[in-house]
Design an enzyme around this catalytic site. Sequence first.
Site, mmCIF file in Angstrom:
data_model
loop_
_atom_site.group_PDB
_atom_site.id
_atom_site.type_symbol
_atom_site.label_atom_id
_atom_site.label_comp_id
_atom_site.label_asym_id
_atom_site.label_seq_id
_atom_site.Cartn_x
_atom_site.Cartn_y
_atom_site.Cartn_z
ATOM 1 C CG HIS A 68 -56.055 34.312 -3.502
ATOM 2 N ND1 HIS A 68 -55.738 34.592 -4.815
ATOM 3 C CD2 HIS A 68 -56.768 35.374 -3.056
ATOM 4 C CE1 HIS A 68 -56.250 35.763 -5.159
ATOM 5 N NE2 HIS A 68 -56.882 36.252 -4.102
ATOM 6 C CG HIS A 79 -51.646 34.288 -7.039
ATOM 7 N ND1 HIS A 79 -52.706 34.601 -6.221
ATOM 8 C CD2 HIS A 79 -50.749 35.300 -6.889
ATOM 9 C CE1 HIS A 79 -52.464 35.756 -5.607
ATOM 10 N NE2 HIS A 79 -51.287 36.195 -5.999
ATOM 11 C CD GLU A 108 -54.708 31.329 -5.778
ATOM 12 O OE1 GLU A 108 -53.603 31.888 -5.958
ATOM 13 O OE2 GLU A 108 -55.776 31.792 -6.206
ATOM 14 C CD GLU A 152 -53.326 33.372 -11.270
ATOM 15 O OE1 GLU A 152 -53.437 32.248 -10.723
ATOM 16 O OE2 GLU A 152 -53.789 34.414 -10.784
#
Length: 329
Positions: A60, A153, A63, A217
């Site tokens: 992404h 991420h 990010e 994450e």
Amino acid sequence: MSDLPKVLPEAVRALAEADFSAVAQRFSAAGFAVTQPADGILTIKARGERPSVLISVGVHGDETGPIEVVAYLLDALSQQASALAVNLMLCVGNIGAIRAGKRFIDADLNRMFRKERGSLEGTSEAARADVMIAATTAFFDGAGPLRWHLDLHTAIRPSVYPTFAIVPELIADQPRRELIEWLGLAGIGAVIMNPASVGTYSYYSAEYHAAAGTTVELGRIGTLGQNDLSQFADASLALDDLLRGAAKREARQQPHVFNTARQIIKLSDQFQMAFGKETHNFTALKQGEEIARDGDTVYTVQHPEELVVFPNPDVRIGLRAGLMVVRVA
């Protein structure tokens, strides 16, 4: 034309622009076989069997924290190139979106690693996924049994667990245990076991290349060059140890483990969640509470307690709008 910030540390700018020239030269000079099979992809291999580690960032484009973390690690490691103890593939995912300062150009790249893409087949992200799949296949082809894929991420919304990871259930028991142990070393607070693919890069690597793959994450989303790198300190140290083959440290914590109760799929434009999309990840809901409704379909909590992760009613029809999980450890 790039929309990257004008003032960036050189190592960060190079990685964000997928410019591997400096580090590639250092590893090559140290005797490694270095290739750049496609824009934004670097492989570094030595003779003999070694663990094979794929690290991906920027799947992404907004990010940016993992881009900074990996940029500094790779730059430092390339200065001591002989210390690299694994065969490494580094993938900067959605290069166009990174350059534009956007999450994606046409559609979410992390839903493209599937055979059936439907209306998304003609997107720029579908083409990029094909390039990444080809490079990943070549990297793992003939690799030994130790295969990892860490897809790094950062989360859009706040979370009860600031750091967490998604781990495919299909990973074999031993590599899965080792992966979860490493995630503890990296300061990850929660692990979600995922029973089915939604087209993510890490699930693809686990399913098709027997890699211990995970989507990690690492805290909150931030602007390139302005991320609070202290939130990534544990993960950075664990990554550096992994790449250098360092002795295992003792984890300060073991991640809490969650099973997936169900995926909430958006079926139509009538889809509505019973709470706002600003809801924190791992918000707890009680049995019987409504999660979402989609025309005549009503999603409710089935277990005594379920926690919602990735609530997003704005996804395209047919994609996951939320994940419901239950704690098991």
